[in-house]
Motif scaffolding. Structure first.
Motif, mmCIF file in Angstrom:
data_model
loop_
_atom_site.group_PDB
_atom_site.id
_atom_site.type_symbol
_atom_site.label_atom_id
_atom_site.label_comp_id
_atom_site.label_asym_id
_atom_site.label_seq_id
_atom_site.Cartn_x
_atom_site.Cartn_y
_atom_site.Cartn_z
ATOM 1 N N VAL A 40 25.096 2.611 46.218
ATOM 2 C CA VAL A 40 24.869 3.376 44.990
ATOM 3 C C VAL A 40 26.064 4.302 44.748
ATOM 4 O O VAL A 40 26.586 4.385 43.632
ATOM 5 C CB VAL A 40 23.549 4.180 45.049
ATOM 6 C CG1 VAL A 40 23.439 5.158 43.891
ATOM 7 C CG2 VAL A 40 22.349 3.236 45.073
ATOM 8 N N LEU A 41 26.517 4.982 45.805
ATOM 9 C CA LEU A 41 27.676 5.871 45.676
ATOM 10 C C LEU A 41 28.928 5.085 45.293
ATOM 11 O O LEU A 41 29.696 5.502 44.423
ATOM 12 C CB LEU A 41 27.924 6.643 46.973
ATOM 13 C CG LEU A 41 26.862 7.643 47.410
ATOM 14 C CD1 LEU A 41 27.284 8.320 48.708
ATOM 15 C CD2 LEU A 41 26.586 8.670 46.329
ATOM 16 N N THR A 71 30.553 12.401 47.435
ATOM 17 C CA THR A 71 29.679 12.985 48.437
ATOM 18 C C THR A 71 28.265 13.028 47.881
ATOM 19 O O THR A 71 28.034 13.598 46.807
ATOM 20 C CB THR A 71 30.116 14.427 48.776
ATOM 21 O OG1 THR A 71 31.487 14.406 49.170
ATOM 22 C CG2 THR A 71 29.264 15.004 49.894
ATOM 23 N N GLY A 72 27.342 12.414 48.595
ATOM 24 C CA GLY A 72 25.946 12.425 48.174
ATOM 25 C C GLY A 72 25.098 13.217 49.148
ATOM 26 O O GLY A 72 25.258 13.093 50.362
ATOM 27 N N PHE A 82 18.754 10.771 46.441
ATOM 28 C CA PHE A 82 19.857 11.693 46.260
ATOM 29 C C PHE A 82 19.380 12.870 45.417
ATOM 30 O O PHE A 82 18.728 12.688 44.400
ATOM 31 C CB PHE A 82 21.036 11.025 45.529
ATOM 32 C CG PHE A 82 21.811 10.063 46.378
ATOM 33 C CD1 PHE A 82 22.533 10.513 47.474
ATOM 34 C CD2 PHE A 82 21.831 8.718 46.080
ATOM 35 C CE1 PHE A 82 23.251 9.635 48.259
ATOM 36 C CE2 PHE A 82 22.548 7.829 46.857
ATOM 37 C CZ PHE A 82 23.255 8.279 47.946
ATOM 38 N N SER A 83 19.725 14.080 45.861
ATOM 39 C CA SER A 83 19.454 15.263 45.047
ATOM 40 C C SER A 83 20.726 15.658 44.297
ATOM 41 O O SER A 83 20.665 16.089 43.146
ATOM 42 C CB SER A 83 18.975 16.424 45.913
ATOM 43 O OG SER A 83 19.944 16.741 46.904
ATOM 44 N N ASP A 84 21.874 15.490 44.961
ATOM 45 C CA ASP A 84 23.159 15.873 44.390
ATOM 46 C C ASP A 84 24.222 14.848 44.762
ATOM 47 O O ASP A 84 24.222 14.327 45.883
ATOM 48 C CB ASP A 84 23.604 17.234 44.942
ATOM 49 C CG ASP A 84 22.617 18.329 44.617
ATOM 50 O OD1 ASP A 84 22.716 18.888 43.512
ATOM 51 O OD2 ASP A 84 21.760 18.626 45.475
ATOM 52 N N ILE A 85 25.121 14.596 43.823
ATOM 53 C CA ILE A 85 26.289 13.756 44.084
ATOM 54 C C ILE A 85 27.490 14.451 43.457
ATOM 55 O O ILE A 85 27.425 14.912 42.319
ATOM 56 C CB ILE A 85 26.130 12.342 43.486
ATOM 57 C CG1 ILE A 85 24.937 11.608 44.108
ATOM 58 C CG2 ILE A 85 27.420 11.532 43.688
ATOM 59 C CD1 ILE A 85 24.637 10.250 43.474
ATOM 60 N N SER A 122 17.798 11.912 37.318
ATOM 61 C CA SER A 122 17.100 12.465 38.475
ATOM 62 C C SER A 122 18.019 13.091 39.522
ATOM 63 O O SER A 122 17.538 13.653 40.502
ATOM 64 C CB SER A 122 16.265 11.369 39.143
ATOM 65 O OG SER A 122 17.092 10.308 39.563
ATOM 66 N N VAL A 123 19.339 12.987 39.330
ATOM 67 C CA VAL A 123 20.286 13.494 40.318
ATOM 68 C C VAL A 123 21.254 14.463 39.635
ATOM 69 O O VAL A 123 21.719 14.201 38.528
ATOM 70 C CB VAL A 123 21.097 12.324 40.949
ATOM 71 C CG1 VAL A 123 22.081 12.846 41.979
ATOM 72 C CG2 VAL A 123 20.176 11.287 41.563
ATOM 73 N N ASN A 124 21.555 15.559 40.303
ATOM 74 C CA ASN A 124 22.549 16.503 39.806
ATOM 75 C C ASN A 124 23.932 15.963 40.167
ATOM 76 O O ASN A 124 24.323 15.971 41.334
ATOM 77 C CB ASN A 124 22.323 17.882 40.435
ATOM 78 C CG ASN A 124 23.380 18.870 40.006
ATOM 79 O OD1 ASN A 124 23.771 18.917 38.850
ATOM 80 N ND2 ASN A 124 23.862 19.645 40.964
ATOM 81 N N ILE A 125 24.682 15.471 39.170
ATOM 82 C CA ILE A 125 26.007 14.905 39.407
ATOM 83 C C ILE A 125 27.065 15.881 38.902
ATOM 84 O O ILE A 125 27.024 16.308 37.751
ATOM 85 C CB ILE A 125 26.166 13.544 38.710
ATOM 86 C CG1 ILE A 125 25.121 12.559 39.228
ATOM 87 C CG2 ILE A 125 27.574 12.995 38.937
ATOM 88 C CD1 ILE A 125 25.127 11.219 38.522
#
Length: 135
Positions: A40-41, A71-72, A82-85, A122-125
């Protein structure tokens, strides 16, 4: 668009795209191949990089290289989403405009990168960049 994933052995799987390309996935913490979450990353980094390079070329920037470190951070509970990427772009070349790189990275994140736009729900990018001038 279609794809298939076939169980090979233990925790190894073979993913095949509609175009006939294959990747190996390792569900055992990525010992033998990238795990699905690592992919995914990689997919996010690939999608974003394609946009950034394309936009910089179209804006006539003299780029020689571009890579992105991703960085995930995953949550502790199951499922480990994942919460943050964070994406850190490194652009190399001559006389690269900081304004143009910032524009390219923002356009990718906000408008063009399909993977980022899907994950954003759904993820803070976050993202940043650096420019390395090659004299």
């Amino acid at each position: 668009m279609k794809a298939s994933v076939k169980w090979v052995s233990d925790e190894l799987f073979l993913g095949t795209s509609e175009s006939g390309h294959s990747i190996v996935l390792d569900a055992n913490n990525g010992e033998l191949a990238p795990s699905p979450m690592e992919n995914v990353l990689i997919s996010l980094g690939g999608c974003s990089s394609v946009d950034v390079v394309s936009i910089l070329k179209k804006s006539r920037q003299k780029i020689a290289g571009c890579h992105v470190d991703i960085t995930g951070t995953r949550v502790d509970s199951i499922p480990k989403l994942f919460s943050d990427i964070h994406l850190h772009f490194v652009v190399t070349g001559r006389d690269i405009s900081e304004k143009q790189v910032e524009r390219a990275v923002n356009l990718s994140a906000d408008k063009y990168c399909s993977v980022a736009l899907m994950l954003n729900k759904s993820v803070n990018i976050t993202h940043d960049f650096e420019i390395i001038d090659q004299d």
